[in-house]
Enzyme design. Structure first.
Site, mmCIF file in Angstrom:
data_model
loop_
_atom_site.group_PDB
_atom_site.id
_atom_site.type_symbol
_atom_site.label_atom_id
_atom_site.label_comp_id
_atom_site.label_asym_id
_atom_site.label_seq_id
_atom_site.Cartn_x
_atom_site.Cartn_y
_atom_site.Cartn_z
ATOM 1 N N ARG A 93 -46.237 -16.745 -36.303
ATOM 2 C CA ARG A 93 -46.494 -15.322 -36.011
ATOM 3 C C ARG A 93 -45.265 -14.486 -36.361
ATOM 4 N NH1 ARG A 93 -48.702 -14.103 -30.137
ATOM 5 N NH2 ARG A 93 -46.553 -14.520 -29.563
ATOM 6 N N LYS A 198 -45.413 -8.908 -33.575
ATOM 7 C CA LYS A 198 -44.600 -8.576 -32.403
ATOM 8 C C LYS A 198 -43.405 -7.721 -32.824
ATOM 9 C CE LYS A 198 -43.986 -11.166 -28.484
ATOM 10 N NZ LYS A 198 -44.791 -10.615 -27.398
ATOM 11 N N GLU A 234 -56.633 -4.538 -25.536
ATOM 12 C CA GLU A 234 -55.903 -5.500 -24.718
ATOM 13 C C GLU A 234 -55.257 -4.782 -23.557
ATOM 14 O OE1 GLU A 234 -52.610 -7.474 -26.696
ATOM 15 O OE2 GLU A 234 -52.537 -5.883 -28.185
HETATM 16 N N1 PLP Z 1 -50.511 -8.916 -26.219
HETATM 17 C C1 PLP Z 1 -49.273 -8.405 -26.301
HETATM 18 C C2 PLP Z 1 -49.128 -6.976 -26.662
HETATM 19 C C3 PLP Z 1 -48.154 -9.217 -26.037
HETATM 20 O O1 PLP Z 1 -46.924 -8.724 -26.081
HETATM 21 C C4 PLP Z 1 -48.349 -10.567 -25.701
HETATM 22 C C5 PLP Z 1 -47.214 -11.445 -25.469
HETATM 23 O O2 PLP Z 1 -46.673 -12.025 -26.346
HETATM 24 C C6 PLP Z 1 -49.665 -11.058 -25.649
HETATM 25 C C7 PLP Z 1 -50.716 -10.209 -25.896
HETATM 26 C C8 PLP Z 1 -49.915 -12.504 -25.358
HETATM 27 O O3 PLP Z 1 -49.570 -13.290 -26.472
HETATM 28 P P1 PLP Z 1 -49.099 -14.779 -26.280
HETATM 29 O O4 PLP Z 1 -50.184 -15.472 -25.559
HETATM 30 O O5 PLP Z 1 -48.931 -15.311 -27.657
HETATM 31 O O6 PLP Z 1 -47.847 -14.734 -25.511
HETATM 32 C C1 COI Z 2 -44.863 -12.565 -23.689
HETATM 33 O O1 COI Z 2 -45.930 -12.755 -23.087
HETATM 34 O O2 COI Z 2 -44.102 -13.469 -23.963
HETATM 35 C C2 COI Z 2 -44.462 -11.244 -24.104
HETATM 36 O O3 COI Z 2 -43.724 -11.159 -25.026
HETATM 37 C C3 COI Z 2 -44.975 -10.134 -23.341
HETATM 38 C C4 COI Z 2 -43.964 -9.157 -22.871
HETATM 39 C C5 COI Z 2 -42.949 -9.698 -21.940
HETATM 40 C C6 COI Z 2 -43.415 -8.317 -23.948
#
Ligand code: PLP
Ligand code: COI
Length: 350
Positions: A93, A198, A234
């Site tokens: 990612r 991200k 989301e």
């Molecule tokens: N959505 C956003 C905007 C996020 O910052 C995160 C965190 O990373 C997620 C969803 C969840 O993603 P992940 O499950 O890969 O941590």
């Molecule tokens: C995560 O879930 O790891 C994120 O990056 C979300 C947030 C702390 C920015």
């Protein structure tokens, strides 16, 4: 045989921190991993003690948002060892983001080395098994250099720092821990923009909606699609999940972050529990027809969405035992408390 990089007297000693009381806050740990890209080469600087990043004032990451980050957790298993969760997905990612922001990719081997070294060097900060806390890893990617023009950087910094953390939403998961969310009329990302990577700018755009929601007494903002404001996107920093009858449904959108937790939950639902899963548009008007709602992410793990509010409209969702089943299966795999039929757990060894 390769020589170990670190020599431990035992793998269970921790610093004197009450890990069970931690929230989602920065707690400075002694070491961070750093590598720099210049002249077409990533060079490892290794473990450094300075928690301040020193970059030139003209750096693209400071002016034009040429910056990315990742969020991952490492858990201590019952055997005392550190386990990451699907780290290559985070590397991929990050590199999707690097391509979009026109910077060099971080080789997967370098990414893995960064998370391994940052974990091992700070091992006493890895919370004990069963404490409910984890070591949060924050890989960062910064475009740097002496620059003023609007163009990609020629040098890049890759850093991984760590911090032990507790629940992102206070109270974490449980049948008495329902959270309420407020629908935002502001967008965090644009269609065909950077919502799926991200990039830090997406989070700057979330500060006002998040602050408005919190000021009104909600846990966070819930975003709608940025084209019609008709479909669920989301929640804060977590993806949306719901049950419609027997089916686990989740939004299909190009502008949400593709959560690694969400794809894992969907795979668990389909493979372990044999529940049907669907990734498709979920209209706000469909909220009336949903049996249960939740959100998920690395930091949030899995959180029961008890209500969603949009002005005068309000939707309530009961706690559903299926969230409990999914939570147990997911965290069981992450913390090495149960078998991992998917091969997602990544043991960090020296
Ligand atoms: N959505 C956003 C905007 C996020 O910052 C995160 C965190 O990373 C997620 C969803 C969840 O993603 P992940 O499950 O890969 O941590
Ligand atoms: C995560 O879930 O790891 C994120 O990056 C979300 C947030 C702390 C920015």
């Amino acid at each position: 045989m390769q020589k170990p990089r670190y020599y431990f007297l035992d793998n269970r000693s921790t610093v004197n921190v009450d890990f069970s009381k931690l929230g989602f806050d920065y707690l400075a740990c002694p070491y961070r991993f750093e590598a720099v890209f210049e002249h077409g080469v990533w060079r490892v600087r290794g473990m450094i003690e300075d928690g301040t990043v020193h970059v030139p004032e003209g750096s693209q990451c400071l002016h034009y948002g040429q910056q990315l980050f990742e969020g991952m957790k490492v858990n201590r298993g019952p055997d005392g060892r550190p386990y990451a969760f699907r780290p290559l997905e985070n590397a991929r990612r990050l590199n999707e983001g690097a391509r979009l922001l026109q910077g060099p990719e971080v080789p997967e081997a370098l990414f893995l080395r960064g998370i391994e070294e940052a974990t091992l060097a700070n091992l006493p900060y890895l919370p004990p098994h069963g404490s409910g806390a984890a070591l949060y890893l924050r890989p960062m990617y910064l475009g740097i250099g002496d620059n003023v023009g609007v163009k990609p950087a020629s040098r890049y910094l890759f850093r991984v720092f760590v911090s032990p953390v507790g629940p992102y939403y206070r109270g974490g998961f449980g049948p008495d821990q329902g959270k309420s969310f407020m629908i935002s009329r502001l967008d965090r990302a644009a269609p065909h923009g950077t919502g799926h990577i991200k990039a830090g700018g997406n989070y700057a755009s979330s500060f006002k909606p998040g602050a408005d929601a919190k000021a009104a007494g909600f846990a966070d903002a819930l975003y709608l699609d940025p084209v019609e404001h008709r479909y669920i996107e989301e929640i804060g920093a977590a993806n949306f999940l719901a049950f419609k009858g027997d089916t686990l449904v989740t939004p299909d959108s190009g502008s949400i972050l593709r959560s690694i937790t969400r794809v894992s939950v969907l795979e668990i639902a389909a493979a372990i529990f044999k529940w049907p899963v669907e990734e498709r548009k979920i209209a706000v008007d469909e909220l009336d027809a949903l049996a249960a709602a939740a959100c998920c992410g690395t930091a949030a793990v899995l959180v029961w969405v008890a209500s969603i509010v949009d002005g005068e409209r309000r939707w309530e969702f009961p706690f559903d035992e299926r969230w409990h089943q999914l939570y147990e299966a997911l965290t069981g795999i992450q913390t090495a408390s149960r078998e991992d039929p998917f091969g997602w757990r990544y043991e960090i060894t020296d």
